[in-house]
Structure formats: C-alpha cells, structure tokens
Design an enzyme around this catalytic site. Sequence first.
Site, mmCIF file in Angstrom:
data_model
loop_
_atom_site.group_PDB
_atom_site.id
_atom_site.type_symbol
_atom_site.label_atom_id
_atom_site.label_comp_id
_atom_site.label_asym_id
_atom_site.label_seq_id
_atom_site.Cartn_x
_atom_site.Cartn_y
_atom_site.Cartn_z
ATOM 1 N N HIS A 18 0.843 -1.194 0.000
ATOM 2 C CA HIS A 18 0.000 0.000 0.000
ATOM 3 C C HIS A 18 0.881 1.247 0.000
ATOM 4 O O HIS A 18 1.786 1.378 0.810
ATOM 5 C CB HIS A 18 -0.916 0.012 1.230
ATOM 6 C CG HIS A 18 -2.089 -0.912 1.102
ATOM 7 N ND1 HIS A 18 -3.392 -0.480 1.112
ATOM 8 C CD2 HIS A 18 -2.138 -2.252 0.926
ATOM 9 C CE1 HIS A 18 -4.203 -1.516 0.964
ATOM 10 N NE2 HIS A 18 -3.457 -2.606 0.858
ATOM 11 N N TYR A 34 -9.537 5.313 7.421
ATOM 12 C CA TYR A 34 -9.806 5.601 8.830
ATOM 13 C C TYR A 34 -10.799 6.753 8.848
ATOM 14 O O TYR A 34 -10.497 7.835 8.334
ATOM 15 C CB TYR A 34 -8.527 6.008 9.563
ATOM 16 C CG TYR A 34 -7.469 4.936 9.655
ATOM 17 C CD1 TYR A 34 -7.326 4.164 10.805
ATOM 18 C CD2 TYR A 34 -6.596 4.708 8.594
ATOM 19 C CE1 TYR A 34 -6.343 3.187 10.890
ATOM 20 C CE2 TYR A 34 -5.609 3.731 8.675
ATOM 21 C CZ TYR A 34 -5.487 2.974 9.823
ATOM 22 O OH TYR A 34 -4.513 2.010 9.909
ATOM 23 N N TYR A 91 3.409 6.557 10.330
ATOM 24 C CA TYR A 91 2.622 5.411 9.876
ATOM 25 C C TYR A 91 3.523 4.329 9.268
ATOM 26 O O TYR A 91 3.324 3.125 9.516
ATOM 27 C CB TYR A 91 1.581 5.852 8.850
ATOM 28 C CG TYR A 91 0.500 4.838 8.587
ATOM 29 C CD1 TYR A 91 -0.560 4.659 9.478
ATOM 30 C CD2 TYR A 91 0.525 4.039 7.441
ATOM 31 C CE1 TYR A 91 -1.561 3.733 9.227
ATOM 32 C CE2 TYR A 91 -0.477 3.112 7.181
ATOM 33 C CZ TYR A 91 -1.506 2.953 8.081
ATOM 34 O OH TYR A 91 -2.505 2.028 7.846
ATOM 35 N N PRO A 128 -5.427 0.151 18.365
ATOM 36 C CA PRO A 128 -5.128 -0.290 16.995
ATOM 37 C C PRO A 128 -5.113 0.842 15.973
ATOM 38 O O PRO A 128 -4.679 0.631 14.837
ATOM 39 C CB PRO A 128 -6.249 -1.296 16.693
ATOM 40 C CG PRO A 128 -7.343 -0.967 17.659
ATOM 41 C CD PRO A 128 -6.680 -0.427 18.882
#
Length: 389
Positions: A72, A200, A384, A292
């Site tokens: 990704h 998200y 990230y 998470p």
Amino acid sequence: MKTQVVIIGAGPAGLLLGQLLHLAGIETVIIERQSQEYVLSRIRAGVLEQGTVNLLHEAGLGARLAKEGLVHHGFDLAFGTQILNINLHQLLGKEVTVYGQTEVTKDLANARSAAHLTTIYSAENVSITGFDSNHPKVQYQLAGKTHEIDCDFIAGCDGYHGVCRASIPQNAIKEYERVYPFGWLGILADTKPVQEELIYGNHPDGFYLCSMRSPTRSRYYLQCTLDDHVNHWSDERFWQTLQSRLPENLQAALETGPSIEKSIAPLRSFVAEPLRFGRLFLAGDAGHIVPPTGAKGLNLAVSDVRYLSWALMEYYQEKNESGIQHYSQRALARIWKAERFSWSLTNLMHQFPDMSGFEKKMQIAEFDFLMSSESAQRAIAENYVGLAY
C-alpha cells in the site's frame, strides 16, 4: 533441561525472537500456555511497517509475504464528508504491506517446526524465578508432570495478561495507562474491500475503519460502547451501520456477506517501565499496548524483538553486555513515540462520549490543518510507515 534463552509466549514476538536467535546460533526453548491451534487461529491486525517486512525477510520468512502481501502506497483519513489521502510513496518514497498477523504467526511457526526447534504448547502453571540472579529458572506443568528449565535469560513475550510482568515486584515497575471509553467491533468477511486503500473515518456516529486481508477478504471495524456485545450485532445491522458512516461515493461500492469472525476489542494505551529486570526482558504486549488506530501493535513487538535480538547476539558473540543494559532504554524511546502517534490519531478520529464543544472544534481544526499542510501530512506518513530503529 537447560538452554540459553527461554521465551515465554509463542505469538509473533516470541516466535520471531526464536527465529532470529536460532539463525545466530543461540539456543532457545519457547513455552506457550495455549494450544498451537488456538495460537494460529487468533485474528489480529495486519499492516506491516517496512522495517517489519525487512526483518521478516532477514529472518528467512519473506517468500509467502512477498507473494501474498498487499503493498500500500497510502491510506485515507475521512472526516465527515472530507477525505484526505496520505500518499506515503509521494511524501516519503515508502510504503506499508497488508499481511495478516495470523499469517505472520503461521510462517514463523512453520519455520520453527522445520528447524526442529523446541516449542512447548499447552504448558500449565508456568512460573519464573531467579531472574534477579545469574541462574533464572522456568517451571511449567505438562500432562500433569512438572518440568524445570535452567537458562541464561528469560524473554517475556507472553502478552498483557502473561506471567512475566506479573512476576516482577510491584515496587520495581511503573505502569502508565489510558483506558478509552469505547471499543472496536470488528468483522472479517469474504467480500471485496470497498476500496484498495485503507480508510480511517471519523463520523458523527463514531469511528470506522475499512481494511482488508486480501483482494477478496475484508476487515471492517466500527466504534462501539464498552458495554456492547457481539450478540447485539447481526451481520445485517453491522453492514447497514458501516454503510451509513461511509462517504457517499463509497456506499454503493460496499459488498456485504456473512461474517467469518466477529469480536469487540476495548482500546487502551499502556506502557510498563522498565522492560528489563536482571535477566528477564519484556517484549511486545507484555510491556506495552497501543490502540489499533495507526497499526502499531505488531510492529512495536517486532521492534522490541529487533533490539532484544541484537542485545543477546552481542552478549553471546562478543561477550558484550552493553545491548542488554540498554535494551529497555532503546525500546522505550521508540515505544513512547508510537504511543504518541496512536494516541493522537485515536483522539482525532473517534467520537468521545464526554466531548465538549471546544474539543469537537479542536478535532475539526486539527483535520483542517492536516488538509492544508504537506508538512503535517509528512509527519503522519513518517509515523505510519514506522520510525527508524
């Protein structure tokens, strides 16, 4: 029995540590209280930082990951009707890989089995002693018989509820915790993901996450209350609720189907300090928990194992204790940065039950700033994809 390192816990942290030490010629025994079938059936997260991917390849476990992992180059943050794409490749020239933690655990377990290394599953009444001396011992029961292992070191990779952290005197450890007033209701389904990139989302009715395990298997989450129960959620109710929270342009693209697995996970931030007590080390969930949000749990466990494996290799190969002495400090420096990122993203993307008008305005301002600032987007991307070791 005698070995060099006893690893408590046969999850990904313990198995990866065992694999790295095996490749360095260091003897290990892994003890796990659950059955192997139980360990290999646990459903967990699956976004791997590049550093995690690199280490799995270094450990000789990259073949299936390279074939089946989904690379990704970015992800979406959705806030109401606004959507911000964090383009990892454009901002940093980096990427993440979606490959389920269950698959990582399978690969590690298969490698350990192929090397004929000792892993003891279904061990009962595990106890550890002597870790404040040069002669640690691990006792356990198996099939009604008591066994004892003498070792040089104990690696506590046995999770939040494991025996290792619980065996440390209370006055020797300090714990920091933030319990969030909500949980995540998650389902796994053999349906096509709603889009290629993860989403998200912050919706007035609560957070949502659209993820996947493969091009034909989806993983979705909805924010729910702590007193909620999966029995309250039929598949139909879940899909309807998720669809209502999605951006309008994706609602029609949502493919539904029967759930394979459905569960609710509470959210918490937790760190124990230090992570070393004589010849006992804590790694992974035994020493810290992250929400998470931001996909840091497995990746933090891997970074702990990286530091710990380096330290033990240095001890055995170079007769140098520097890595052991500094393990806790090095691991915690990275842990707290990941905790900060996860805490920050959790605060931005969720609806808190006691949010004031001021706090809601702060969420909006924070997202507006991200939308307008490439530097802020780069900071999100840097965290990230994973900070350097």
